[in-house]
Design an enzyme around this catalytic site. Structure first.
Site, PDB file in Angstrom:
ATOM      1  N   HIS A  84       0.821  -1.225   0.000  1.00 50.58           N
ATOM      2  CA  HIS A  84       0.000   0.000   0.000  1.00 50.58           C
ATOM      3  C   HIS A  84       0.855   1.276   0.000  1.00 50.58           C
ATOM      4  CE1 HIS A  84      -3.222  -2.683   0.371  1.00 50.58           C
ATOM      5  NE2 HIS A  84      -2.898  -3.071   1.589  1.00 50.58           N
ATOM      6  N   CYS A 116      -7.110  -6.996   4.163  1.00 46.74           N
ATOM      7  CA  CYS A 116      -8.440  -6.949   4.790  1.00 46.74           C
ATOM      8  C   CYS A 116      -9.445  -7.807   4.017  1.00 46.74           C
ATOM      9  CB  CYS A 116      -8.937  -5.514   4.907  1.00 46.74           C
ATOM     10  SG  CYS A 116      -8.825  -4.601   3.386  1.00 46.74           S
TER      11      CYS A 116
END
Ligand SMILES: Cc1cc2nc3c(=O)[nH]c(=O)nc-3n(C[C@H](O)[C@H](O)[C@H](O)COP(=O)(O)OP(=O)(O)OC[C@H]3O[C@@H](n4cnc5c(N)ncnc54)[C@H](O)[C@@H]3O)c2cc1C
Length: 450
Positions: free
Chosen positions: A10, A42
Site C-alpha cells: 500500500h 483486509c
C-alpha cells in the site's frame, strides 16, 4: 531525480502513483520481493467467509499499471542491503539469483511489517499458519478446506474477523487470547464483553486469559495447543499475534523506536534527509496523545506513502497524524472505534473519563430501528474528545469517522454536544446520537463539579 522504492504494497504503491502523477519525468525503480503489489489483506476474512468470490479482486494495482505510469518495476527482487552513506542498494533477482546494484537520489522505504511470530516451541508445524500476504491467504484458504476445527491464536481485529469467517463457513472455531478481553487496542473491556458474547452466540469457543506456551501433535495427528491453563486440540491453527516493523535494512542508519519502527518527521522523512519512509515500517503521530506510536494500518500506509511521494520534492505537505480509526462487521453488527480507549487514556497518565450512551439510533415509531451503544472517552482537564467506541446492528462506522475528525480538530465534548448534524427520522432523532453522547458527558462533568 532518481528514486528507489523498496517494497510495494500500500505505502509503496501510493508513493509511486503520487510521484508519477505530479512529476511524470521522475526516474523511479521499484524493488518488490513478492510476485504481486497492492494486496488488500483486509480481504482475507471476506474471502474465507465467502463474502467475496475471488481473492484476486483484492488487488487494486498491478506492476503493469505502475509501468504504464512510467516506473521500472522489479518484481521478485529482494533488497539485501542499503548503504545510506553511498546512497546505494544491493538486491537479488530471486529468479536468476543475480546480484544487482543500484543508486538513488531519494529512497522511499516501504518494507512494511511481518507477522510477529512468538518464539513458542513447535510453531514451525506445517498446520500452524500466518495471515498477511496473498500467498499466506491462499494457503489458509486451501488448508482450511480440508479441516474442520480451526483455532485462532490472538484476539486482535484480525483474529476476531477470521473467527467470524470460519464460523460462517461451518467450521468449528476456537479463539485463544492471552488478555482478559479481545480487541484491546481498540475497545475497553465492557465493549469487549459484547463482542465476546456475540462470538459465543455464534458458536466460537472463546478462551480469554490463556497464553499459548507450546504446540505439539498427538497420536491422532491433531495439533495440540498448550496454554498456561489447558491443552486444546485443533486441526489447524492460525497465528494472529500482531506485527513487527520490517526495517532490518536500515538498522543503525536511521533513527528507530525501541521496537525497530522507523521514526519519521511530519514530512515522512527519516533522520537521513534522503530517505523517506511510510506505512507499517514506521511510526505514526497518534493525535490523541500527540506522541509517536506504532499502528500498522493500511489507512496510515496509503496516506504516508502519498505524502512521501509529495515531500521528496521538498517539505510540501505535512502528515496530519492519525486516530487509528477502524471498523469491522461481525455477525451483522458494526464495531467501530477511534482514538484512545479509557484504559489507554488512563494508562497514558491522562485525567480521562467516559460516558456510555445506549438507545435506538432512530425513533421507535419508525418501522424498524436498532439499539446502539457509544462510549465516548474525554479528558476531564481540558474536555477534549479522546476516543470513541461504537457497537450496533446499525451502520455506525461513519460515526467513528466523524469523531475521528473531532479528535483531529481538537474538539471538546461541549463542541460535539451542539455540533451541527442532520435530523431526519429515517436516520436519527432531533439531536443525533453523537450530540447526545457528548451531552451526556457534559452533564456528567456538570454534576461532578457541583
Ligand atoms: C488480515 C489483515 C487484515 C487487515 N485489515 C485492515 C483493515 O481492514 N484496515 C486497515 O487499515 N488495515 C488493515 N490491515 C493492515 C494493513 O494490511 C497494513 O497496515 C498494510 O498492509 C501496510 O502496508 P505497507 O505497504 O506499509 O506494508 P506491507 O503490506 O507489509 O508491504 C510491504 C511490502 O514490502 C515488501 N518487502 C519487504 N521487504 C522487502 C525487501 N527487502 N525487498 C523487496 N521488497 C520487500 C513486501 O514483500 C511487501 O510487499 C490488515 C492486515 C491484515 C494482515
Amino acid at each position: 531525480m532518481k528514486v528507489v522504492v523498496v517494497g510495494c504494497t500500500h505505502a509503496g504503491t501510493a508513493a509511486v502513483e503520487q510521484i508519477l502523477q505530479d512529476h511524470p519525468e521522475t526516474e523511479i525503480t521499484v524493488y518488490e520481493r513478492d510476485d504481486n503489489i497492492s494486496f488488500l489483506s483486509c480481504g482475507i476474512a471476506l474471502y474465507l467467509g465467502r463474502k467475496v468470490k475471488h481473492l484476486e479482486d483484492m488487488f487494486y494495482a498491478s506492476p503493469k499499471d505502475l509501468e504504464a505510469l512510467g516506473a521500472k518495476v522489479k518484481m521478485k527482487h529482494d533488497v539485501l542491503k542499503i548503504d545510506s552513506k553511498k546512497k546505494t542498494i544491493m538486491c537479488e533477482d530471486m529468479k536468476t539469483h543475480e546480484i544487482i546494484n543500484d543508486t538513488y537520489d531519494k529512497l522511499i522505504m516501504t518494507t512494511g511489517s511481518y507477522v510477529a511470530v512468538p518464539p513458542i516451541m513447535g510453531i514451525s508445524d506445517t498446520r500452524i499458519l500466518m495471515c498477511k500476504s496473498y500467498a499466506q491467504a491462499r494457503e489458509i484458504y486451501e488448508t482450511a478446506k480440508e479441516f474442520k476445527h480451526i483455532t485462532i491464536v490472538g484476539g486482535g481485529y484480525i483474529g476476531v474477523e477470521l473467527a467470524e469467517s470460519y464460523a460462517n463457513t461451518d467450521h468449528e472455531v476456537s479463539l485463544i487470547q492471552s488478555r482478559n478481553q479481545v480487541l484491546n487496542n481498540y475497545i475497553d473491556q465492557d465493549m469487549s464483553e459484547k463482542v465476546v458474547d456475540l462470538l459465543k452466540e455464534n458458536k466460537v469457543n472463546v478462551f480469554l486469559n490463556e497464553r499459548v506456551t507450546g504446540f505439539d501433535r498427538d497420536d491422532d495427528d491433531n495439533v495440540v495447543i498448550e496454554t498456561n491453563k489447558d491443552d486444546h486440540k485443533s486441526d489447524l491453527v492460525i497465528v494472529c499475534t500482531g506485527f513487527v516493523a520490517n526495517t532490518e535494512l536500515l538498522r543503525g542508519q536511521v533513527e528507530m523506536d525501541r521496537h525497530g519502527a522507523i521514526i519519521i518527521n511530519e514530512y515522512t522523512q527519516t533522520s537521513d534527509p534522503d530517505i523517506y519512509a511510510a506505512g507499517d515500517a514506521c511510526t505514526v503521530n497518534f493525535n490523541p496523545t500527540g506522541k509517536p506510536a506504532y499502528m500498522p494500518l493500511a489507512t496510515n500506509a496509503i496516506r504516508q506513502g502519498a505524502l512521501a511521494g509529495i515531500n521528496i520534492f521538498g517539505d510540501i505537505k505535512k502528515y496530519m497524524g492519525t486516530q487509528a480509526t477502524s471498523a469491522m462487521e461481525l455477525f451483522g453488527y458494526t464495531i467501530a472505534s477511534t482514538g484512545l480507549t479509557l484504559e489507554h487514556a488512563l494508562s497514558s497518565g491522562m485525567n480521562a473519563d467516559a460516558v456510555e450512551y445506549h438507545d435506538y439510533y432512530r425513533p421507535a415509531y419508525m418501522p424498524t430501528t436498532d439499539m446502539l451503544t457509544i462510549k465516548l472517552v474525554y479528558n476531564k482537564d481540558n474536555r477534549l474528545i479522546l476516543g470513541a467506541q461504537l457497537f450496533s446492528k446499525h451502520e455506525v462506522a461513519q460515526s467513528a469517522n466523524t469523531i475521528s475528525v473531532c479528535i483531529q480538530n481538537k474538539n471538546t465534548i461541549d463542541d460535539l454536544a451542539f455540533m451541527d448534524m442532520l435530523f431526519q427520522p429515517n436516520y436519527d432523532n432531533p439531536f443525533n446520537y453523537l450530540n447526545l453522547v457528548a451531552q451526556q458527558a457534559v452533564a456528567k462533568e456538570r454534576q461532578e463539579r457541583k
